[in-house]
Design a protein around this motif. Structure first.
Motif, PDB file in Angstrom:
ATOM      1  N   ILE A  16       0.842  -1.200   0.000  1.00 12.00           N
ATOM      2  CA  ILE A  16       0.000   0.000   0.000  1.00 12.00           C
ATOM      3  C   ILE A  16       0.875   1.247   0.000  1.00 12.00           C
ATOM      4  O   ILE A  16       0.618   2.209  -0.729  1.00 12.00           O
ATOM      5  N   VAL A  17       1.927   1.223   0.818  1.00 12.89           N
ATOM      6  CA  VAL A  17       2.857   2.351   0.858  1.00 12.89           C
ATOM      7  C   VAL A  17       3.485   2.559  -0.514  1.00 12.89           C
ATOM      8  O   VAL A  17       3.587   3.685  -1.006  1.00 12.89           O
ATOM      9  N   GLN A  18       3.892   1.470  -1.148  1.00 11.00           N
ATOM     10  CA  GLN A  18       4.522   1.577  -2.463  1.00 11.00           C
ATOM     11  C   GLN A  18       3.570   2.184  -3.491  1.00 11.00           C
ATOM     12  O   GLN A  18       3.968   3.011  -4.310  1.00 11.00           O
ATOM     13  N   ALA A  19       2.291   1.804  -3.438  1.00  9.12           N
ATOM     14  CA  ALA A  19       1.315   2.354  -4.379  1.00  9.12           C
ATOM     15  C   ALA A  19       1.178   3.865  -4.201  1.00  9.12           C
ATOM     16  O   ALA A  19       1.120   4.620  -5.180  1.00  9.12           O
ATOM     17  N   LEU A  20       1.138   4.339  -2.950  1.00  6.17           N
ATOM     18  CA  LEU A  20       1.032   5.776  -2.701  1.00  6.17           C
ATOM     19  C   LEU A  20       2.316   6.503  -3.087  1.00  6.17           C
ATOM     20  O   LEU A  20       2.278   7.593  -3.657  1.00  6.17           O
ATOM     21  N   VAL A  21       3.454   5.895  -2.771  1.00  7.32           N
ATOM     22  CA  VAL A  21       4.737   6.515  -3.116  1.00  7.32           C
ATOM     23  C   VAL A  21       4.840   6.706  -4.627  1.00  7.32           C
ATOM     24  O   VAL A  21       5.299   7.750  -5.111  1.00  7.32           O
ATOM     25  N   GLU A  22       4.403   5.704  -5.388  1.00  6.07           N
ATOM     26  CA  GLU A  22       4.481   5.798  -6.852  1.00  6.07           C
ATOM     27  C   GLU A  22       3.588   6.905  -7.387  1.00  6.07           C
ATOM     28  O   GLU A  22       3.905   7.530  -8.407  1.00  6.07           O
ATOM     29  N   LEU A  23       2.450   7.158  -6.729  1.00  6.32           N
ATOM     30  CA  LEU A  23       1.585   8.243  -7.158  1.00  6.32           C
ATOM     31  C   LEU A  23       2.282   9.594  -7.054  1.00  6.32           C
ATOM     32  O   LEU A  23       1.965  10.529  -7.800  1.00  6.32           O
ATOM     33  N   TYR A  24       3.232   9.706  -6.122  1.00  3.13           N
ATOM     34  CA  TYR A  24       3.970  10.956  -5.953  1.00  3.13           C
ATOM     35  C   TYR A  24       5.294  10.946  -6.715  1.00  3.13           C
ATOM     36  O   TYR A  24       6.097  11.861  -6.574  1.00  3.13           O
ATOM     37  N   GLY A  25       5.529   9.914  -7.510  1.00  3.60           N
ATOM     38  CA  GLY A  25       6.777   9.854  -8.260  1.00  3.60           C
ATOM     39  C   GLY A  25       7.986   9.584  -7.380  1.00  3.60           C
ATOM     40  O   GLY A  25       9.107   9.959  -7.734  1.00  3.60           O
ATOM     41  N   GLY A  26       7.771   8.953  -6.229  1.00  5.48           N
ATOM     42  CA  GLY A  26       8.861   8.658  -5.304  1.00  5.48           C
ATOM     43  C   GLY A  26       9.315   7.223  -5.395  1.00  5.48           C
ATOM     44  O   GLY A  26       9.102   6.538  -6.408  1.00  5.48           O
ATOM     45  N   GLY A  27       9.942   6.740  -4.339  1.00  5.77           N
ATOM     46  CA  GLY A  27      10.460   5.379  -4.330  1.00  5.77           C
ATOM     47  C   GLY A  27      10.420   4.781  -2.937  1.00  5.77           C
ATOM     48  O   GLY A  27      10.417   5.493  -1.927  1.00  5.77           O
ATOM     49  N   LEU A  28      10.379   3.447  -2.879  1.00  4.53           N
ATOM     50  CA  LEU A  28      10.371   2.694  -1.621  1.00  4.53           C
ATOM     51  C   LEU A  28      11.521   1.692  -1.661  1.00  4.53           C
ATOM     52  O   LEU A  28      11.682   0.959  -2.642  1.00  4.53           O
ATOM     53  N   ARG A  29      12.327   1.675  -0.593  1.00  3.65           N
ATOM     54  CA  ARG A  29      13.455   0.744  -0.530  1.00  3.65           C
ATOM     55  C   ARG A  29      13.416  -0.031   0.779  1.00  3.65           C
ATOM     56  O   ARG A  29      13.178   0.544   1.849  1.00  3.65           O
ATOM     57  N   LEU A  30      13.655  -1.332   0.701  1.00  2.00           N
ATOM     58  CA  LEU A  30      13.700  -2.201   1.874  1.00  2.00           C
ATOM     59  C   LEU A  30      15.112  -2.746   2.024  1.00  2.00           C
ATOM     60  O   LEU A  30      15.670  -3.308   1.079  1.00  2.00           O
ATOM     61  N   ASP A  31      15.680  -2.577   3.231  1.00  4.08           N
ATOM     62  CA  ASP A  31      17.043  -3.041   3.490  1.00  4.08           C
ATOM     63  C   ASP A  31      17.099  -3.666   4.879  1.00  4.08           C
ATOM     64  O   ASP A  31      16.161  -3.550   5.679  1.00  4.08           O
TER      65      ASP A  31
END
Length: 333
Positions: A299-314
């Motif tokens: 869900i976070v990734q879907a919202l981040v993509e709407l803002y043209g951002g990115g999600l990283r897991l480490d």
């Protein structure tokens, strides 16, 4: 404003034809000068008039094409969501195209609003039955019923999938059907108050666990977007971190040029690289025995993509999971 009310007295075709005629008359006059037996003074006057007609014709054609250039410029705000329709004054030949585009945009907005309402209605309709099932399963677990654990896993999986798809549909429809106005240069949403509110909520929710939640968020850091979207993203990440941590969670944020970086890490069991990749690709862990963080992060990734951002897991320094959100940022408030 109805675009048809701004129709020019002359059409694009007539403007181009009249401009072309002016240029042609000027060119003919200039070419005929050599065949005229007149004084030099009149030759100069005729040449001056000929050049004036040619220049006037060229300017007439160029001016008639300016509305087409403005049409291209006004498509940009419609494309990025800051305008809902095409406005302006255009030649008569362009009006049918502009009206069709505006009608298509209107129908699209209506369809998105209906989709948003239907997603909300479906979410409310499913929430109560799932809550009842969860309560019944908890009752069975207290009675040590052998089927309780299996039912709990299935209801949790169903709830996760429903939440994922409804959140994605609702977020996309809301963003497209109700595009936010362009934020002011100083920013539209301070990050620190949202983080503080979510941290207080997590401490109350896990009051019996005595969690240590550390925050390093500058007070002048701002998110270029809606505060509801920021809290939805941070809420999912922070809830996962608090749920799976052993006792420590850390939230950090800083700006890098025009980007906002928010990092949330915990000291929980973490996720393997394969599971992290699987979550970002499909929204689900590869195994039912893995910690069920996938849906919230998807869900976070879907919202981040709407803002043209990115999600990283480490893997975090605490040996748990580190989640990094990259979002648009604005200057200090």
């Amino acid at each position: 404003m109805n675009v048809r009310s701004l129709t020019r007295a002359t059409t694009l075709r007539s403007a181009i034809i009249s401009g072309g005629l002016l240029w042609a008359v000027g060119a003919l006059a200039l070419g005929a000068v050599g065949f005229l037996e007149v004084e030099d003074f009149w030759v100069g006057v005729i040449c001056l008039l000929a050049f004036g007609l040619m220049l006037g014709g060229a300017l007439r054609v160029a001016a008639s094409l300016l509305p087409l250039a403005r049409l291209g410029q006004r498509l940009a705000p419609v494309r990025d969501g800051s305008a809902a329709r095409l406005e302006g004054e255009y030649p008569a030949e362009v009006h049918p195209l502009v009206d069709e585009v505006n009608d298509l945009l209107r129908r699209n907005q209506e369809a998105l609003r209906r989709s948003h309402l239907e997603a909300d209605s479906l979410a409310h309709g499913l929430k109560t039955p799932l809550t009842i099932l969860t309560n019944e399963i908890e009752r069975l677990r207290k009675d040590d019923h052998p089927a309780a654990e299996g039912l709990r896993e299935q209801v949790e999986a169903m709830s996760d999938r429903v939440t994922l798809h409804l959140s994605r549909a609702s977020a996309a429809a809301a963003r497209l059907a109700h595009p936010p106005p362009p934020p002011p240069p100083t920013g539209s949403c301070p990050v620190a108050p949202s983080v503080d509110g979510l941290v207080r909520a997590m401490r109350q929710l896990h009051v019996g666990r005595r969690l240590e939640i550390r925050c390093e968020v500058p007070p002048d850091l701002n998110f270029h977007g809606n505060p509801e979207d920021l809290e939805e993203m941070l809420g999912n990440v922070l809830e996962n971190a608090c749920k799976w941590c052993r006792g420590s969670v850390e939230v950090r944020a800083h700006a890098a040029e025009d980007r906002l970086l928010i990092v949330v890490e915990d000291d929980g069991p973490g996720l393997s690289e394969a599971v992290r990749d699987q979550i970002l690709a499909t929204g689900r862990p590869e195994s039912v025995h893995s910690p069920r963080r996938g849906v919230g992060l998807r869900i976070v990734q879907a919202l981040v993509e709407l803002y043209g951002g990115g999600l990283r897991l480490d893997r975090s320094a605490k040996r748990g999971l580190q989640v990094t959100l990259e979002l648009p940022a604005t200057g200090a408030a």
